[in-house]
Scaffold this motif. Structure first.
Motif, PDB file in Angstrom:
ATOM      1  N   UNK A  59       0.862  -1.174   0.000  1.00 33.36           N
ATOM      2  CA  UNK A  59       0.000   0.000   0.000  1.00 33.36           C
ATOM      3  C   UNK A  59       0.899   1.225   0.000  1.00 33.36           C
ATOM      4  N   UNK A  60       0.451   2.267  -0.608  1.00 28.06           N
ATOM      5  CA  UNK A  60       1.243   3.473  -0.766  1.00 28.06           C
ATOM      6  C   UNK A  60       0.943   4.466   0.351  1.00 28.06           C
ATOM      7  N   UNK A  61       2.004   5.027   0.942  1.00 21.63           N
ATOM      8  CA  UNK A  61       1.852   6.056   1.956  1.00 21.63           C
ATOM      9  C   UNK A  61       1.339   7.332   1.305  1.00 21.63           C
ATOM     10  N   UNK A  62       0.351   7.976   1.942  1.00 22.67           N
ATOM     11  CA  UNK A  62      -0.217   9.203   1.402  1.00 22.67           C
ATOM     12  C   UNK A  62       0.167  10.435   2.209  1.00 22.67           C
ATOM     13  N   UNK A  63      -0.047  10.384   3.560  1.00 20.46           N
ATOM     14  CA  UNK A  63       0.198  11.563   4.393  1.00 20.46           C
ATOM     15  C   UNK A  63       0.103  11.194   5.876  1.00 20.46           C
ATOM     16  N   UNK A  64       0.478  12.162   6.724  1.00 24.84           N
ATOM     17  CA  UNK A  64       0.300  12.050   8.172  1.00 24.84           C
ATOM     18  C   UNK A  64      -0.900  12.897   8.576  1.00 24.84           C
ATOM     19  N   UNK A  65      -1.616  12.425   9.604  1.00 26.28           N
ATOM     20  CA  UNK A  65      -2.770  13.166  10.129  1.00 26.28           C
ATOM     21  C   UNK A  65      -2.801  13.043  11.640  1.00 26.28           C
ATOM     22  N   UNK A  66      -3.594  13.886  12.310  1.00 20.15           N
ATOM     23  CA  UNK A  66      -3.813  13.709  13.753  1.00 20.15           C
ATOM     24  C   UNK A  66      -4.571  12.399  14.004  1.00 20.15           C
TER      25      UNK A  66
ATOM     26  N   UNK B 287       0.372  14.129  14.646  1.00 20.93           N
ATOM     27  CA  UNK B 287       0.776  13.681  13.306  1.00 20.93           C
ATOM     28  C   UNK B 287       1.253  12.228  13.241  1.00 20.93           C
ATOM     29  N   UNK B 288       0.953  11.408  14.240  1.00 21.03           N
ATOM     30  CA  UNK B 288       1.458  10.029  14.262  1.00 21.03           C
ATOM     31  C   UNK B 288       0.625   9.055  13.436  1.00 21.03           C
ATOM     32  N   UNK B 289      -0.544   9.472  12.987  1.00 26.18           N
ATOM     33  CA  UNK B 289      -1.395   8.592  12.183  1.00 26.18           C
ATOM     34  C   UNK B 289      -0.955   8.672  10.723  1.00 26.18           C
ATOM     35  N   UNK B 290      -0.482   7.544  10.191  1.00 25.40           N
ATOM     36  CA  UNK B 290      -0.047   7.471   8.802  1.00 25.40           C
ATOM     37  C   UNK B 290      -1.198   6.952   7.956  1.00 25.40           C
ATOM     38  N   UNK B 291      -1.502   7.669   6.906  1.00 21.99           N
ATOM     39  CA  UNK B 291      -2.592   7.302   6.003  1.00 21.99           C
ATOM     40  C   UNK B 291      -1.988   6.628   4.771  1.00 21.99           C
ATOM     41  N   UNK B 292      -2.466   5.413   4.485  1.00 18.54           N
ATOM     42  CA  UNK B 292      -2.041   4.658   3.309  1.00 18.54           C
ATOM     43  C   UNK B 292      -3.238   4.511   2.370  1.00 18.54           C
ATOM     44  N   UNK B 293      -3.014   3.994   1.182  1.00 19.71           N
ATOM     45  CA  UNK B 293      -4.085   3.863   0.198  1.00 19.71           C
ATOM     46  C   UNK B 293      -5.204   2.951   0.661  1.00 19.71           C
ATOM     47  N   UNK B 294      -4.914   1.969   1.524  1.00 19.72           N
ATOM     48  CA  UNK B 294      -5.965   1.018   1.926  1.00 19.72           C
ATOM     49  C   UNK B 294      -6.137   0.871   3.436  1.00 19.72           C
ATOM     50  N   UNK B 295      -5.453   1.654   4.257  1.00 16.69           N
ATOM     51  CA  UNK B 295      -5.595   1.587   5.712  1.00 16.69           C
ATOM     52  C   UNK B 295      -4.865   2.775   6.327  1.00 16.69           C
TER      53      UNK B 295
ATOM     54  N   UNK C 197       1.346   5.431  14.889  1.00 16.51           N
ATOM     55  CA  UNK C 197       2.591   4.966  15.472  1.00 16.51           C
ATOM     56  C   UNK C 197       2.755   5.437  16.914  1.00 16.51           C
ATOM     57  N   UNK C 198       1.805   6.207  17.426  1.00 20.17           N
ATOM     58  CA  UNK C 198       1.829   6.636  18.815  1.00 20.17           C
ATOM     59  C   UNK C 198       1.052   5.670  19.707  1.00 20.17           C
ATOM     60  N   UNK C 199      -0.211   5.409  19.373  1.00 27.42           N
ATOM     61  CA  UNK C 199      -1.039   4.524  20.205  1.00 27.42           C
ATOM     62  C   UNK C 199      -1.162   3.118  19.617  1.00 27.42           C
ATOM     63  N   UNK C 200      -0.524   2.884  18.460  1.00 24.01           N
ATOM     64  CA  UNK C 200      -0.499   1.565  17.807  1.00 24.01           C
ATOM     65  C   UNK C 200      -1.895   1.072  17.436  1.00 24.01           C
ATOM     66  N   UNK C 201      -2.727   1.988  16.974  1.00 24.31           N
ATOM     67  CA  UNK C 201      -4.056   1.609  16.507  1.00 24.31           C
ATOM     68  C   UNK C 201      -4.013   1.415  15.001  1.00 24.31           C
ATOM     69  N   UNK C 202      -4.544   0.290  14.549  1.00 22.24           N
ATOM     70  CA  UNK C 202      -4.648  -0.017  13.126  1.00 22.24           C
ATOM     71  C   UNK C 202      -6.047   0.386  12.680  1.00 22.24           C
ATOM     72  N   UNK C 203      -6.137   1.177  11.633  1.00 24.11           N
ATOM     73  CA  UNK C 203      -7.414   1.623  11.076  1.00 24.11           C
ATOM     74  C   UNK C 203      -7.597   0.896   9.747  1.00 24.11           C
ATOM     75  N   UNK C 204      -8.434  -0.136   9.725  1.00 22.54           N
ATOM     76  CA  UNK C 204      -8.615  -0.931   8.510  1.00 22.54           C
ATOM     77  C   UNK C 204      -9.413  -0.174   7.450  1.00 22.54           C
TER      78      UNK C 204
END
Length: 141
Positions: free
Chosen positions: A15-22, A30-38, A42-49
């Motif tokens: 999956x391709x990295x798009x941007x960082x978000x709150x 800014x620890x939430x990394x947004x990818x094309x499919x999820x 990296x702060x709270x280790x939550x996976x957003x499917x």
């Protein structure tokens, strides 16, 4: 930067990295990394499917055992400590970390060569958190 992970069929997807978000789970700026499919924080280790599935917080695990010299594998105690290869009785544990060094999980090998994984994985190579984040490199496995 691409993120490699396994899909439901056990096949690696990229999956391709798009941007960082709150992160709305922990409040990080800014620890939430947004990818094309999820997405992944990296702060709270939550996976957003992908859309329609519930987010999950990765399991928090602790280091078990201790670093010891592994002469049959040619590994010194110092190397085992650096890479977090720990012996726990008759089991050998290889600990995996996120890029920022947070403990995610471990691959466990028993004396009778039974293998399993405990915790979460971000798809990185074992010990990758110790590598520099810039420059060129080749990985041979």
């Amino acid at each position: 930067m691409d993120n490699i992970h396994g899909n439901s069929r056990g096949v690696a997807d990229i999956s391709e990295f798009l941007r960082h978000e709150p992160c709305d789970q922990c409040g990080s700026s800014d620890a939430k990394s947004i990818y094309t499919d999820h997405a992944y924080c990296f702060s709270c280790h939550t996976y957003f499917p992908p859309e329609g599935e519930q987010p999950r917080v990765t399991a928090h695990i602790a280091l078990i055992g201790e670093a010891r010299k592994l002469p049959k594998r040619g590994l010194s105690e110092k190397t085992c400590q650096k890479y977090k290869i720990y012996r726990d009785g008759d089991t050998l544990r290889h600990y995996y970390h996120s890029k920022d060094g947070a403990l995610l999980g471990c691959k466990v090998k028993s004396k009778d060569k039974t293998f399993w994984y405990e915790g979460e994985s971000d798809g990185s190579f074992f010990g990758q958190h110790l590598w520099p984040s810039t420059g060129k490199r080749i990985v041979i496995t």
